[in-house]
Design an enzyme around this catalytic site. Structure first.
Site, short mmCIF file in Angstrom:
data_model
loop_
_atom_site.label_atom_id
_atom_site.label_comp_id
_atom_site.label_asym_id
_atom_site.label_seq_id
_atom_site.Cartn_x
_atom_site.Cartn_y
_atom_site.Cartn_z
CG HIS A 11 -14.55 -91.22 -72.56
ND1 HIS A 11 -14.71 -91.66 -73.87
CD2 HIS A 11 -13.28 -90.76 -72.51
CE1 HIS A 11 -13.60 -91.46 -74.55
NE2 HIS A 11 -12.71 -90.90 -73.74
CG HIS A 195 -11.23 -92.42 -78.25
ND1 HIS A 195 -11.33 -93.53 -77.44
CD2 HIS A 195 -10.88 -91.38 -77.43
CE1 HIS A 195 -11.06 -93.17 -76.18
NE2 HIS A 195 -10.79 -91.87 -76.15
CD GLU A 198 -10.59 -86.90 -79.25
OE1 GLU A 198 -10.26 -86.23 -78.25
OE2 GLU A 198 -10.36 -88.12 -79.36
CG ASP A 277 -7.42 -87.78 -70.63
OD1 ASP A 277 -7.05 -88.93 -70.35
OD2 ASP A 277 -7.76 -87.42 -71.77
#
Length: 332
Positions: A11, A195, A198, A277
């Site tokens: 991911h 996703h 979250e 990220d």
């Protein structure tokens, strides 16, 4: 941190891992104004320095990253540098995901062109890392725009794209809006992910499993709030792509100590450890393993389980998984 096992990241957002030096270089080349030109002065504009109040605050860091995607050569460069970064991290296998519409938007590129440029970078790479691609539908833009991203994924299915993901504003664009997209993706032979859990509750996780038919859940944090949802994940052997630092930075959880990763392991769920990220978070995969051990209390055995889970959940054939294992001996 290999522990004698493969190092895998399932991911990682390619468009959330752009080097600061590259942003500055491309901005200078294309005469794009930046709020600062010195690397450390520019860093706070594109990297999370303190936890954001929510996911949307975190996503705002992408603004300057996409401003420099002026053409397909820039897109291709970003993809190539992501592969180089994976090699530097000693990663054996990586799945890079990206939203082609999001990357295309600033400079009126075509989502298909963005996807093709990234596929070209992958196909031309001679680097010692195995990689595959995941196309994201960014729900923030609404169901209609997501059809363009789906078509790009299907068109490039034979050129490195293995799966379709759903990301973005989970709270305001629930997965129910994208059932037809997922059906078409599966008909085309793509694996599917979402996703979920979250920015919305455990219901979002259940919906992704029962209505969208996903094999993996990105983040899945709020599944910890419902025993039945965790049992569903266990029964269907759904993999959870856990990204602890990202979850702390988006205030999805308030601290590493409150993160559900240890709970998911205790429940026997197929949970994996990933970066999300890296350039926005200022981390790498090694950092996440250190955090898991030092701040979340995981044992060396737990870390090995995470590594084994990653290979099990990877979108690879049995023979490809065997090739990943080969340098490490037996997976037992």
């Amino acid at each position: 941190m290999r522990n004698g096992y493969p190092f895998i990241d399932l991911h990682r957002h390619l468009d959330g891992n752009i080097r600061l030096e590259t942003i500055i270089d491309l901005a200078q080349k294309h005469k794009i104004s930046l709020p600062a030109w010195e690397k450390e002065s520019f860093r706070p504009y594109v990297q999370v320095m303190d936890p954001e109040p929510d996911l949307l605050g975190f996503l705002s860091k992408f603004e300057w990253l996409t401003k420099i995607l002026v053409d397909y050569d820039a897109v291709k460069r970003i993809a190539r540098e992501n592969l180089e970064d994976a090699v530097k991290e000693k990663i054996d296998y990586i799945e890079l995901r990206f939203s082609p519409y999001f990357m295309a938007l600033q400079h009126n590129l075509e989502p298909l062109g963005v996807t093709e440029a990234i596929c070209e970078a992958l196909q031309e790479s001679q680097l010692p890392v195995k990689a595959k691609l995941i196309v994201i539908m960014s729900r923030t833009f609404g169901p209609e725009k997501c059809w363009q991203e789906l078509e790009a994924a299907i068109s490039c299915h034979k050129h490195g794209v293995v799966a379709l993901d759903l990301a973005g504003d989970e709270k305001n664009y629930p997965g129910t809006l994208f059932r037809d997209h997922f059906s078409k993706a599966q008909e085309a032979g793509l694996e599917v992910i979402a996703h979920a859990g979250e920015a919305a509750g455990f219901e979002s996780v259940r919906q992704a499993i029962t209505e969208l038919g996903v094999k993996r859940i990105g983040h899945g944090v709020r599944a910890m709030d419902d025993e039945a949802t965790m049992q569903l994940i266990l029964e269907k052997n759904i993999a959870i792509e856990s990204c602890p630092t990202s979850n702390v930075q988006t205030s999805t959880v308030q601290s590493y100590q409150e993160h559900p990763l240890p709970l998911f392991l205790e429940k026997g769920l197929l949970v994996t450890l990933n970066t999300d990220d890296p350039s926005i978070s200022g981390i790498d995969l090694e950092h996440e393993f250190q955090i898991a051990q030092q701040k979340m209390g995981l044992s060396a055995e737990n870390l090995v389980t995470l590594q084994k889970n990653s290979l099990e959940a990877a979108f690879l054939s049995s023979s490809e998984k065997d090739q990943i294992w080969k340098p490490f001996g037996s997976p037992s």
